[in-house]
Write an enzyme that holds these catalytic residues in place. Sequence first.
Site, PDB file in Angstrom:
ATOM      1  N   GLY A  87       0.788 -29.458  38.401  1.00 10.93           N
ATOM      2  CA  GLY A  87       1.513 -28.272  38.518  1.00 10.93           C
ATOM      3  C   GLY A  87       2.906 -28.609  37.530  1.00 10.93           C
ATOM      4  N   CYS A 138      -2.128 -35.794  38.942  1.00 11.80           N
ATOM      5  CA  CYS A 138      -0.650 -35.290  38.303  1.00 11.80           C
ATOM      6  C   CYS A 138       0.418 -34.943  39.346  1.00 11.80           C
ATOM      7  CB  CYS A 138      -1.018 -34.499  37.284  1.00 11.80           C
ATOM      8  SG  CYS A 138       0.314 -34.519  36.013  1.00 11.80           S
ATOM      9  N   TYR A 139       0.771 -33.745  39.268  1.00  9.04           N
ATOM     10  CA  TYR A 139       1.868 -33.559  40.214  1.00  9.04           C
ATOM     11  C   TYR A 139       1.775 -33.643  41.575  1.00  9.04           C
ATOM     12  CZ  TYR A 139       5.539 -30.984  42.488  1.00  9.04           C
ATOM     13  OH  TYR A 139       6.741 -30.516  43.177  1.00  9.04           O
ATOM     14  N   HIS A 144      -5.546 -35.998  33.984  1.00  7.34           N
ATOM     15  CA  HIS A 144      -6.463 -34.974  34.571  1.00  7.34           C
ATOM     16  C   HIS A 144      -7.848 -35.093  34.380  1.00  7.34           C
ATOM     17  CE1 HIS A 144      -3.131 -32.149  35.133  1.00  7.34           C
ATOM     18  NE2 HIS A 144      -2.430 -32.879  34.370  1.00  7.34           N
ATOM     19  N   GLU A 166     -10.106 -33.256  35.498  1.00  7.18           N
ATOM     20  CA  GLU A 166     -10.884 -32.251  35.425  1.00  7.18           C
ATOM     21  C   GLU A 166     -11.232 -31.607  34.070  1.00  7.18           C
ATOM     22  OE1 GLU A 166      -8.370 -32.774  37.030  1.00  7.18           O
ATOM     23  OE2 GLU A 166      -6.717 -31.352  36.488  1.00  7.18           O
ATOM     24  N   GLY A 212     -21.953  -0.933  34.018  1.00  8.03           N
ATOM     25  CA  GLY A 212     -23.042  -1.299  33.276  1.00  8.03           C
ATOM     26  C   GLY A 212     -22.737  -2.776  32.983  1.00  8.03           C
ATOM     27  N   GLY A 213     -21.605  -3.417  33.116  1.00  7.34           N
ATOM     28  CA  GLY A 213     -21.240  -4.965  33.018  1.00  7.34           C
ATOM     29  C   GLY A 213     -21.845  -5.906  34.190  1.00  7.34           C
ATOM     30  N   VAL A 214     -22.000  -7.014  33.896  1.00  6.97           N
ATOM     31  CA  VAL A 214     -22.434  -7.918  34.617  1.00  6.97           C
ATOM     32  C   VAL A 214     -21.742  -8.039  36.207  1.00  6.97           C
ATOM     33  CG1 VAL A 214     -22.935 -10.597  35.065  1.00  6.97           C
ATOM     34  CG2 VAL A 214     -23.017  -9.478  32.853  1.00  6.97           C
ATOM     35  N   ASP A 215     -20.443  -8.130  36.288  1.00  9.35           N
ATOM     36  CA  ASP A 215     -19.850  -8.347  37.246  1.00  9.35           C
ATOM     37  C   ASP A 215     -19.977  -7.060  38.296  1.00  9.35           C
ATOM     38  OD1 ASP A 215     -18.979 -10.388  35.935  1.00  9.35           O
ATOM     39  OD2 ASP A 215     -16.895  -9.645  35.548  1.00  9.35           O
ATOM     40  N   SER A 216     -19.916  -5.853  37.877  1.00  6.90           N
ATOM     41  CA  SER A 216     -19.992  -4.820  39.051  1.00  6.90           C
ATOM     42  C   SER A 216     -21.519  -4.726  39.190  1.00  6.90           C
ATOM     43  CB  SER A 216     -19.243  -3.505  38.446  1.00  6.90           C
ATOM     44  OG  SER A 216     -20.248  -3.053  37.034  1.00  6.90           O
ATOM     45  N   LYS A 249     -17.645 -16.810  35.995  1.00  7.16           N
ATOM     46  CA  LYS A 249     -18.452 -16.023  35.153  1.00  7.16           C
ATOM     47  C   LYS A 249     -19.943 -16.672  35.323  1.00  7.16           C
ATOM     48  CE  LYS A 249     -18.779 -12.345  32.700  1.00  7.16           C
ATOM     49  NZ  LYS A 249     -18.221 -11.057  33.087  1.00  7.16           N
TER      50      LYS A 249
END
Length: 517
Positions: free
Chosen positions: A55, A82-83, A172, A174, A227-231, A372
């Site tokens: 952080g 870290c923090y 870090h 990650e 028409g997109g992936v998420d919806s 995603k």
Amino acid sequence: MTDRILIIDFGSQFTQLIARRVREAGVYSEIHPFNKVTAETVKEFGPKGIILSGGPASVTEAASPRVPAGVFDHGVPILGVCYGQQAMCAQLGGAVSTSDHREFGRSFLQVEKNCALFDGVWQVGGREQVWMSHGDRVTAIPPGFSVVGQSEGAPFAAIADESRKMYGIQFHAEVVHTPDGAKLYSNFVHKICGCAGDWTMAAFKEQAIQAVRQQVGSGRVICGLSGGVDSSVVAVLLHEAIGDQLTCVYVDHGLMRAGESEQVVSLFRDRFNIKLVHNDASDLFLGKLAGKTDPEEKRKIIGATFIDVFEAEAKKIGGADFLAQGTLYPDVIESVSFTGGPSVTIKSHHNVGGLPARMNMKLVEPLRELFKDEVRALGRELGLPDEMVGRHPFPGPGLAIRIPGQEITREKLDILRAADAIYLQEIRNAGLYDAIWQAFVVLLPVRTVGVMGDGRTYDYACAIRAVTSTDGMTADFYPFPHEFLGRVATRIINEVRGINRVTYDITSKPPGTIEWE
Ligand code: XMP
């Protein structure tokens, strides 16, 4: 219940990456902001391990964030990063001070001692590449801890209390610049916390379906399809969970690419048998956009008109209790981050954020915990076709922002659609679609002179754009072979009446943006 890891967020820009590494290890995790965690929420969550993120604050300041009550005495392994390491040390009897030896970027960790975190990854005496980003550093470790690794700027770069299963790292692990970092997280969740590593997308799907049923009960849900992936993934998931309690609304603004609206309707209505309202509102949208050329004005008109049409359709079907949205994990983190979001608006990206408040509906957001590529995996699990789940992102205002600086007309939209379809077809034929983040044609507000079949032409120029990116925040142009570019240009000029010149956009982001406006 599946094994779960609780990640407590102190506002690091890398917290999402921690969650990502944990899931890659086949373990379910959730990020909770430090100021929302209490002893009760920890108990209720039931983690097998807790990770304290980095952080931007300094432990040396009195008002800085602290590790919430109930974390240290919950009795599960803890990893402070870290923090997170500094806060843990400060609160358990060690000390932290602001250091002259600030470390940013690549650094090397001298491995001093074996510990479960390094097991099978690093040996004593090794000099390992890690990635640092800190000003403060630990100057005294709490009782029970020992130093397991040092760096030039951080004598306590890695510490461990093996009996209490508490670990702290200043670097870090990650980020990819700590090449062995993913293995350290895997050690933490598997060997130290004892998580089975059996979390899969199939398990997620079942959990998500149960959660939707529980939240919605016998209520009615409305979902805006774009028409997109998420919806699309949200719609199919909800349909599996609650069947006909779901109605999808596809507001067709007339700014879609060639064949796209037909595909949406046939996929969801015919193949998945989902109740779908298709409102062809292109006249309304194009009427409101008439004469408008300013990008922000276009976005505002499209956003507001979308909400009007959507709301009217919702009323027609007798209203709904819930609105389903394809909010993803990065969106969630951005909105809860206590450090706030970006300070300058470059573009007011159109989304449906204003809808729930205006329509007084509760939200159903089954993708809130996913990244995603995980949404894509879930889509495949739900039987969505590969062409749908692998789709490039497409902006909410559609082709309106790909006809920059000029009035949008049906004629220009038709020209743009025809050129765009050829370009995308060539990209697919060349097997390059999946290597590219986004590819599209931009119709330029300029006519140029050409000569075709001995005659003079005076037609539009277009630009073709293709970028690589991992999140749309930064991007680079795609290095197509010249021969490919030549083929696309020839086809567009020969086959699309109205375009006589093709250019290739080689701007990266920054300083450019992906779209032209
Ligand atoms: P820029 O052009 O800002 O685009 O580099 C980054 C990503 O966002 C998409 N984009 C939009 N998406 N509404 C959207 O839903 C918008 O107004 C909008 N403008 C840009 C763009 O296609 C790229 O993926």
